[in-house]
Design an enzyme around this catalytic site. Structure first.
Site, PDB file in Angstrom:
ATOM      1  N   ARG A 122       0.548  -0.990  -0.218  1.00 19.73           N
ATOM      2  CA  ARG A 122      -0.155  -0.496  -0.028  1.00 19.73           C
ATOM      3  C   ARG A 122       0.668   1.136  -0.091  1.00 19.73           C
ATOM      4  NH1 ARG A 122      -3.283  -3.712  -1.229  1.00 19.73           N
ATOM      5  NH2 ARG A 122      -5.104  -3.412  -0.281  1.00 19.73           N
ATOM      6  N   CYS A 161     -11.497  -0.270   2.308  1.00 17.73           N
ATOM      7  CA  CYS A 161     -10.986  -0.839   3.362  1.00 17.73           C
ATOM      8  C   CYS A 161     -10.210   0.484   4.023  1.00 17.73           C
ATOM      9  CB  CYS A 161      -9.880  -1.508   3.302  1.00 17.73           C
ATOM     10  SG  CYS A 161     -10.341  -3.665   3.037  1.00 17.73           S
TER      11      CYS A 161
HETATM   12  N1  EPU Z   1     -11.983 -11.522   8.039  1.00 17.26           N
HETATM   13  C1  EPU Z   1     -12.974 -11.578   9.223  1.00 17.26           C
HETATM   14  N2  EPU Z   1     -14.316 -10.213   9.366  1.00 17.26           N
HETATM   15  C2  EPU Z   1     -14.194  -9.431   8.627  1.00 17.26           C
HETATM   16  C3  EPU Z   1     -13.746  -9.045   6.634  1.00 17.26           C
HETATM   17  C4  EPU Z   1     -12.749 -10.072   7.051  1.00 17.26           C
HETATM   18  O1  EPU Z   1     -12.644 -12.390  10.150  1.00 17.26           O
HETATM   19  O2  EPU Z   1     -15.064  -9.062   8.920  1.00 17.26           O
HETATM   20  C5  EPU Z   1     -11.496 -12.211   7.743  1.00 17.26           C
HETATM   21  C6  EPU Z   1     -12.329 -13.173   6.389  1.00 17.26           C
HETATM   22  O3  EPU Z   1     -12.420 -13.715   6.904  1.00 17.26           O
HETATM   23  C7  EPU Z   1      -9.850 -13.871   6.155  1.00 17.26           C
HETATM   24  C8  EPU Z   1      -9.377 -12.499   6.492  1.00 17.26           C
HETATM   25  O4  EPU Z   1      -9.899 -11.873   7.773  1.00 17.26           O
HETATM   26  O5  EPU Z   1     -10.441 -15.115   6.955  1.00 17.26           O
HETATM   27  C9  EPU Z   1      -8.994 -11.756   5.352  1.00 17.26           C
HETATM   28  O6  EPU Z   1      -9.908 -10.863   4.962  1.00 17.26           O
HETATM   29  P1  EPU Z   1     -10.207 -10.771   3.182  1.00 17.26           P
HETATM   30  O7  EPU Z   1      -9.984 -11.784   3.196  1.00 17.26           O
HETATM   31  O8  EPU Z   1     -11.499 -10.237   2.956  1.00 17.26           O
HETATM   32  O9  EPU Z   1      -8.797 -10.315   3.293  1.00 17.26           O
HETATM   33  P2  EPU Z   1      -8.523  -8.210   3.634  1.00 17.26           P
HETATM   34  O10 EPU Z   1      -6.853  -8.224   4.169  1.00 17.26           O
HETATM   35  O11 EPU Z   1      -9.537  -8.243   4.686  1.00 17.26           O
HETATM   36  C10 EPU Z   1      -7.633  -7.353   1.485  1.00 17.26           C
HETATM   37  C11 EPU Z   1      -7.377  -5.605   0.499  1.00 17.26           C
HETATM   38  C12 EPU Z   1      -8.620  -5.758   0.312  1.00 17.26           C
HETATM   39  C13 EPU Z   1      -8.281  -6.388  -1.151  1.00 17.26           C
HETATM   40  C14 EPU Z   1      -9.317  -7.994  -0.251  1.00 17.26           C
HETATM   41  C15 EPU Z   1      -9.029  -9.148  -1.060  1.00 17.26           C
HETATM   42  C16 EPU Z   1      -5.979  -4.525   2.967  1.00 17.26           C
HETATM   43  C17 EPU Z   1      -6.452  -3.799   3.881  1.00 17.26           C
HETATM   44  N3  EPU Z   1      -7.452  -4.915   2.004  1.00 17.26           N
HETATM   45  O12 EPU Z   1      -8.379  -7.022   2.484  1.00 17.26           O
HETATM   46  O13 EPU Z   1      -8.774  -4.374  -0.008  1.00 17.26           O
HETATM   47  O14 EPU Z   1      -9.973  -6.722  -1.953  1.00 17.26           O
HETATM   48  O15 EPU Z   1      -7.789  -8.719   0.417  1.00 17.26           O
HETATM   49  O16 EPU Z   1      -7.583  -9.014  -1.945  1.00 17.26           O
HETATM   50  O17 EPU Z   1      -4.943  -5.014   2.127  1.00 17.26           O
HETATM   51  C18 EPU Z   1      -8.680  -1.828   0.140  1.00 17.26           C
HETATM   52  O18 EPU Z   1      -7.706  -1.972  -0.272  1.00 17.26           O
HETATM   53  O19 EPU Z   1      -9.858  -0.252   0.126  1.00 17.26           O
HETATM   54  C19 EPU Z   1      -9.429  -3.568   0.134  1.00 17.26           C
HETATM   55  C20 EPU Z   1     -10.532  -3.284   0.223  1.00 17.26           C
END
Ligand code: EPU
Length: 321
Positions: free
Chosen positions: A182, A231
């Site tokens: 990021r 996010c």
């Molecule tokens: N999770 C929870 N509860 C929640 C949300 C997530 O338990 O309310 C758990 C999920 O089940 C999973 C883990 O947390 O096991 C990670 O969640 P997710 O796969 O949604 O990935 P993330 O790390 O939350 C990142 C990026 C997103 C991108 C997704 C998919 C960041 C901050 N966010 O999300 O990017 O879309 O991976 O590749 O790095 C953004 O930057 O605006 C964004 C949305």
């Protein structure tokens, strides 16, 4: 009730010269209309169409706006110029093919979804991994936007930028960018004008299948139907996603004013009725950061950019408790 929009007059100082205004369009806008969060007060928006005018623009107070997809703007708006790159920067061309790898040059105003559509169709691999990320190419480069498997700067070979304190564009090789999760690694205030990407060939059907799968995964786990800035926080550690942490803190569904921590994904703050004030979002941000620090000893920092918002959103959370 809708968010306030003070009718403060434009505060441009110095006023743009007649030359600048003859080549570029200036309009008074409400930034809520230009951000995906649908929050933000008035501003003077300049559509920059002509590179000749970069020095004049840069020499006065200004901010660069892409798709407004990663941005929270205060309700009183912002002083100075808000600048969007116009049609001259909304370009994509092939600049060479060597050993089955095609180099494309893409302007910063080009929409990332359009880039993905074009490269998938042309059978060029790389950008499809960013399917579903809302951004202009310039905005995506600036924050090294991506998913949890790929970032846009994984595919760039060089970028064209104007560094803070300078007014002349220059190219920087990707290898010289200290990019990371990021961040493009360049100082804030950098302007991206274009980039080149080296993209190997692949079957368009394979690329399309990847793009479709990624978009479906996002749609299943993120509140895409509601206004948000994506996010809100960076993941504090790869093994500790902010969304999961906020979920474990029991904060999903918490509402302050018109803003709500999404019940679908904890790292999204949504503006479901389009009635939230920036202060409502700021209050939720403080709540999350304070609770994460007090209960888990974890510092969560904002991923989204803020304009004309309280400075305490970015201080260490121990100063908030
Ligand atoms: N999770 C929870 N509860 C929640 C949300 C997530 O338990 O309310 C758990 C999920 O089940 C999973 C883990 O947390 O096991 C990670 O969640 P997710 O796969 O949604 O990935 P993330 O790390 O939350 C990142 C990026 C997103 C991108 C997704 C998919 C960041 C901050 N966010 O999300 O990017 O879309 O991976 O590749 O790095 C953004 O930057 O605006 C964004 C949305």
């Amino acid at each position: 009730m809708s968010a306030t929009w003070p009718t403060t007059p434009s505060v441009l100082s110095p006023m743009p010269t007649p030359d600048l205004l003859s080549r570029n369009r200036l309009e008074r806008v409400r930034l809520a209309d230009l951000t995906t969060m649908r929050i933000g007060g008035p501003a003077d928006l300049l559509w920059l169409e002509d590179r000749r005018d970069l020095p004049e623009v840069i020499e006065q107070p200004h901010r660069w706006l892409g798709k407004g997809a990663n941005l929270l703007v205060g309700d009183d708006g912002v002083p100075g110029l808000v600048v969007k790159l116009g049609a001259a920067f909304d370009t994509m061309e092939t600049v060479g093919v060597v050993g089955g790898v095609t180099t494309v040059r893409v302007g910063a105003a080009f929409d990332l979804a359009k880039l993905i559509g074009a490269t998938v169709k042309a059978g060029l691999a790389g950008p499809e991994g960013l399917a579903g990320v809302p951004a202009t190419v310039g905005g995506a480069l600036r924050m090294n936007a991506g998913t949890n498997t790929t970032w846009i700067l994984d595919h760039a070979t060089r970028v064209e930028v104007v560094l803070p304190g300078t007014t002349t564009p220059r190219w920087i090789e990707r290898a010289d960018l200290p990019a990371a999760y990021r961040t493009c690694g360049l100082p804030s205030g950098v302007l991206f004008l274009s980039c080149e990407m080296a993209l190997p060939s692949e079957d368009p059907a394979v690329l399309q299948a990847t793009a479709t799968r990624l978009k479906q995964a996002k749609a299943a786990t993120q509140p895409l139907a509601q206004p948000s800035a994506g996010c809100v926080f960076k993941n504090p550690r790869p093994d500790l996603p902010a969304g999961k942490l906020i979920d474990e803190l029991g904060l999903k569904g918490t509402r302050i004013g018109g803003a709500e921590i999404s019940t679908i994904h904890g790292n999204f703050i949504i503006n479901p009725g389009r009635s939230a004030f920036a202060g409502d979002v700021a209050a939720l941000v403080r709540l999350i950061r304070t609770k994460a620090w007090k209960e888990r000893g974890v510092e969560v920092n904002m991923e989204i950019e803020t304009w004309a918002c309280p400075a305490d959103l970015h201080v260490h959370p121990k100063e908030l408790v």
